[in-house]
Design a protein around this motif. Structure first.
Motif, PDB file in Angstrom:
ATOM      1  N   SER A 181      -1.545   9.201  -5.275  1.00 44.22           N
ATOM      2  CA  SER A 181      -2.538   9.505  -6.307  1.00 44.22           C
ATOM      3  C   SER A 181      -3.291   8.257  -6.732  1.00 44.22           C
ATOM      4  CB  SER A 181      -1.874  10.180  -7.508  1.00 44.22           C
ATOM      5  OG  SER A 181      -0.992   9.298  -8.143  1.00 44.22           O
ATOM      6  N   ALA A 182      -2.639   7.085  -6.680  1.00 41.05           N
ATOM      7  CA  ALA A 182      -3.321   5.840  -7.062  1.00 41.05           C
ATOM      8  C   ALA A 182      -2.731   4.646  -6.326  1.00 41.05           C
ATOM      9  CB  ALA A 182      -3.254   5.635  -8.577  1.00 41.05           C
ATOM     10  N   ALA A 183      -2.385   4.835  -5.059  1.00 41.69           N
ATOM     11  CA  ALA A 183      -1.825   3.737  -4.260  1.00 41.69           C
ATOM     12  C   ALA A 183      -1.982   4.070  -2.780  1.00 41.69           C
ATOM     13  CB  ALA A 183      -0.333   3.544  -4.586  1.00 41.69           C
ATOM     14  N   ASN A 184      -2.024   3.030  -1.961  1.00 43.97           N
ATOM     15  CA  ASN A 184      -2.069   3.203  -0.503  1.00 43.97           C
ATOM     16  C   ASN A 184      -0.643   3.168   0.050  1.00 43.97           C
ATOM     17  OD1 ASN A 184      -4.891   1.317  -0.996  1.00 43.97           O
ATOM     18  ND2 ASN A 184      -5.069   3.210   0.193  1.00 43.97           N
ATOM     19  N   ILE A 185      -0.496   3.696   1.252  1.00 44.07           N
ATOM     20  CA  ILE A 185       0.849   3.832   1.832  1.00 44.07           C
ATOM     21  C   ILE A 185       0.961   3.069   3.153  1.00 44.07           C
ATOM     22  CG2 ILE A 185       0.300   6.034   3.007  1.00 44.07           C
ATOM     23  CD1 ILE A 185       3.220   6.917   2.195  1.00 44.07           C
ATOM     24  N   PHE A 186       2.123   2.478   3.361  1.00 44.97           N
ATOM     25  CA  PHE A 186       2.458   1.780   4.609  1.00 44.97           C
ATOM     26  C   PHE A 186       3.805   2.301   5.101  1.00 44.97           C
ATOM     27  CE2 PHE A 186      -0.402  -1.211   2.646  1.00 44.97           C
ATOM     28  CZ  PHE A 186      -1.028  -1.872   3.688  1.00 44.97           C
ATOM     29  N   ALA A 242       5.800  -0.881  -4.189  1.00 45.96           N
ATOM     30  CA  ALA A 242       6.928  -0.033  -4.562  1.00 45.96           C
ATOM     31  C   ALA A 242       7.565   0.494  -3.282  1.00 45.96           C
ATOM     32  CB  ALA A 242       6.461   1.118  -5.447  1.00 45.96           C
ATOM     33  N   GLN A 243       8.864   0.288  -3.184  1.00 47.12           N
ATOM     34  CA  GLN A 243       9.592   0.666  -1.967  1.00 47.12           C
ATOM     35  C   GLN A 243      10.070   2.117  -2.105  1.00 47.12           C
ATOM     36  OE1 GLN A 243      13.451  -0.152  -2.433  1.00 47.12           O
ATOM     37  NE2 GLN A 243      13.689   1.454  -0.892  1.00 47.12           N
ATOM     38  N   VAL A 244       9.931   2.871  -1.009  1.00 46.91           N
ATOM     39  CA  VAL A 244      10.170   4.319  -1.059  1.00 46.91           C
ATOM     40  C   VAL A 244      11.585   4.654  -0.587  1.00 46.91           C
ATOM     41  CG1 VAL A 244       9.388   6.548  -0.118  1.00 46.91           C
ATOM     42  CG2 VAL A 244       7.709   4.773  -0.710  1.00 46.91           C
ATOM     43  N   GLU A 245      12.270   5.457  -1.391  1.00 44.45           N
ATOM     44  CA  GLU A 245      13.643   5.865  -1.050  1.00 44.45           C
ATOM     45  C   GLU A 245      13.659   7.147  -0.224  1.00 44.45           C
ATOM     46  OE1 GLU A 245      16.857   5.919  -4.195  1.00 44.45           O
ATOM     47  OE2 GLU A 245      16.664   8.073  -3.775  1.00 44.45           O
ATOM     48  N   SER A 246      12.750   8.079  -0.553  1.00 45.83           N
ATOM     49  CA  SER A 246      12.763   9.341   0.192  1.00 45.83           C
ATOM     50  C   SER A 246      11.380   9.987   0.175  1.00 45.83           C
ATOM     51  CB  SER A 246      13.777  10.315  -0.418  1.00 45.83           C
ATOM     52  OG  SER A 246      13.381  10.656  -1.729  1.00 45.83           O
ATOM     53  N   ASN A 276      11.222   3.685   9.513  1.00 45.29           N
ATOM     54  CA  ASN A 276      12.338   2.801   9.141  1.00 45.29           C
ATOM     55  C   ASN A 276      12.197   2.350   7.690  1.00 45.29           C
ATOM     56  OD1 ASN A 276      11.484   1.656  12.250  1.00 45.29           O
ATOM     57  ND2 ASN A 276      13.529   2.501  11.914  1.00 45.29           N
ATOM     58  N   GLU A 277      10.928   2.140   7.281  1.00 46.27           N
ATOM     59  CA  GLU A 277      10.662   1.704   5.914  1.00 46.27           C
ATOM     60  C   GLU A 277       9.340   2.331   5.487  1.00 46.27           C
ATOM     61  OE1 GLU A 277      10.725  -2.657   5.319  1.00 46.27           O
ATOM     62  OE2 GLU A 277      11.586  -2.790   7.334  1.00 46.27           O
ATOM     63  N   ILE A 278       9.216   2.555   4.190  1.00 45.86           N
ATOM     64  CA  ILE A 278       7.926   2.963   3.626  1.00 45.86           C
ATOM     65  C   ILE A 278       7.760   2.215   2.304  1.00 45.86           C
ATOM     66  CG2 ILE A 278       6.491   4.849   2.744  1.00 45.86           C
ATOM     67  CD1 ILE A 278       7.988   6.811   4.464  1.00 45.86           C
ATOM     68  N   PHE A 279       6.551   1.705   2.068  1.00 47.45           N
ATOM     69  CA  PHE A 279       6.242   1.188   0.736  1.00 47.45           C
ATOM     70  C   PHE A 279       4.801   1.533   0.403  1.00 47.45           C
ATOM     71  CE2 PHE A 279       5.427  -2.461   3.587  1.00 47.45           C
ATOM     72  CZ  PHE A 279       4.166  -2.878   3.177  1.00 47.45           C
ATOM     73  N   VAL A 280       4.487   1.439  -0.872  1.00 43.60           N
ATOM     74  CA  VAL A 280       3.126   1.751  -1.319  1.00 43.60           C
ATOM     75  C   VAL A 280       2.596   0.561  -2.090  1.00 43.60           C
ATOM     76  CG1 VAL A 280       3.702   4.201  -1.415  1.00 43.60           C
ATOM     77  CG2 VAL A 280       3.749   2.860  -3.522  1.00 43.60           C
ATOM     78  N   THR A 281       1.258   0.431  -2.102  1.00 45.84           N
ATOM     79  CA  THR A 281       0.652  -0.732  -2.762  1.00 45.84           C
ATOM     80  C   THR A 281      -0.531  -0.302  -3.616  1.00 45.84           C
ATOM     81  OG1 THR A 281      -0.969  -1.106  -0.999  1.00 45.84           O
ATOM     82  CG2 THR A 281       1.138  -2.241  -0.774  1.00 45.84           C
ATOM     83  N   GLY A 282      -0.757  -1.069  -4.642  1.00 49.41           N
ATOM     84  CA  GLY A 282      -1.922  -0.841  -5.493  1.00 49.41           C
ATOM     85  C   GLY A 282      -1.846  -1.804  -6.658  1.00 49.41           C
ATOM     86  N   THR A 283      -2.961  -2.008  -7.323  1.00 52.00           N
ATOM     87  CA  THR A 283      -2.980  -2.928  -8.455  1.00 52.00           C
ATOM     88  C   THR A 283      -1.921  -2.528  -9.474  1.00 52.00           C
ATOM     89  OG1 THR A 283      -5.321  -3.305  -8.123  1.00 52.00           O
ATOM     90  CG2 THR A 283      -4.440  -3.840 -10.307  1.00 52.00           C
TER      91      THR A 283
END
Ligand code: PMP
Length: 301
Positions: A194-199, A261-265, A249-256
């Motif tokens: 909603s207010a962040a990009n995903i990796f 923020a590291q994703v658990e599930s 293997n990993e997911i995190f999201v980024t934004g100002t």
């Protein structure tokens, strides 16, 4: 709710925050016709160090061009904008790190549904830099709401009215016990939150949806790609399938406002549990944002 500092920039001056008001008949209120950005300011020994300010300004200009708001770059060339932001910070004198939300609102009363040749006003206020998501172990759910496509309300333009799309998805996610929603596009590809990009990380490669994937072109997204490239981590900007989220293997999201923020599930499927690339990038990102020697910081004197 984050604490808002007492002085707000409104029009061409600093006013008390309570006096920065838009008419209920303005297009900003009636149609969500404001563009905005939020940038981070590190406070270091009384110095105000803004993160990638010129990039935030450029994105405001682009948002105005997309929406057809034609006065922003004439009224606010970069140096004038930067000087207004400098005055705003020096008047509020924050002692901890803050966010600044700068917006350009169409405030003509009742022009109808159009955007050009209308009076507009700049506003900017300062608030505490509290993250909108926990930094660890966030739970995401793929939303049944789809991201607004470029041919409807372009996600590339940071326009207030477009955020109704984000509100629908995030509220539904919160109602279901998630921290945030992942939007798919109309073809089922992953776009953003909603207010962040995903990796995601797959087999050591960092992957994120490309610039034409109905995303906001996040300034932190760009920073992460730059930092990862400098680190020798292989990165790809490409279409991302929903099911790649489940096997990442990993997911995190980024934004100002989300930082990293590291994703658990995702949809209840656990990710990780190890997240070595996220752990490698996080201190580099922190340093880019807050180390006074960071090349990304601009001191507002
Ligand atoms: N996508 C959306 C929809 C956003 O609102 C934001 C926050 N501005 C982002 C991505 C991340 O952008 P940035 O890194 O420039 O804050």
């Amino acid at each position: 709710m984050a604490h808002i500092y007492p002085y707000t920039y409104f029009g061409n001056q600093l006013v008390s925050h309570a006096d920065a008001k838009l008419s209920v008949a303005s297009s900003a209120v009636l149609y969500g016709l404001s563009v905005y950005t939020v940038f981070h300011v590190t406070v270091h020994n009384g110095r105000y160090l803004a993160f990638r300010l010129e990039d935030h300004y450029r994105r405001l200009v682009h948002s105005c061009n997309i929406i057809g708001i034609d006065t922003f770059s004439e009224d606010w060339p970069y140096e004038a904008f930067r000087s207004a932001m400098t005055k705003l910070l020096h008047k509020n004198i924050p002692t901890g790190n803050v966010f600044v939300r700068a917006s350009f609102h169409i405030d003509t009363e009742l022009p109808g549904t159009r955007s050009r040749g209308l009076a507009a006003v700049l506003s900017a206020f300062v608030y505490d830099a509290d993250p909108i998501l926990p930094t660890d172990n966030i739970k995401l759910g793929v939303s049944s709401w789809r991201r607004t496509p470029d041919i409807s309300i372009p996600a590339r333009a940071k326009v207030n009215g477009g955020y109704v799309n984000s509100v629908l998805a995030r509220q539904a996610a919160l109602d279901q016990g998630y921290d945030d929603a992942i939007f798919l596009d109309e073809n089922g590809h992953v776009t953003e939150l909603s207010a962040a990009n995903i990796f995601i990380v797959r087999d050591g490669t960092l992957i994120t949806p490309g610039q034409s994937a109905d995303i906001l072109e996040g300034i932190n997204r760009r920073t992460i790609i730059e930092l990862a490239t400098q680190e020798g981590i292989s990165t790809q900007e490409r279409p991302l399938d929903r099911t790649e989220l489940y096997i990442a293997n990993e997911i995190f999201v980024t934004g100002t406002s989300a930082f990293i923020a590291q994703v658990e599930s995702v949809d209840g499927r656990p990710i990780g549990p190890a997240h070595p690339i996220t752990d490698r990038l996080r201190p580099l990102y922190q340093s880019a944002l807050t180390n006074p020697d960071s090349v990304y910081l601009d001191e507002l004197l």
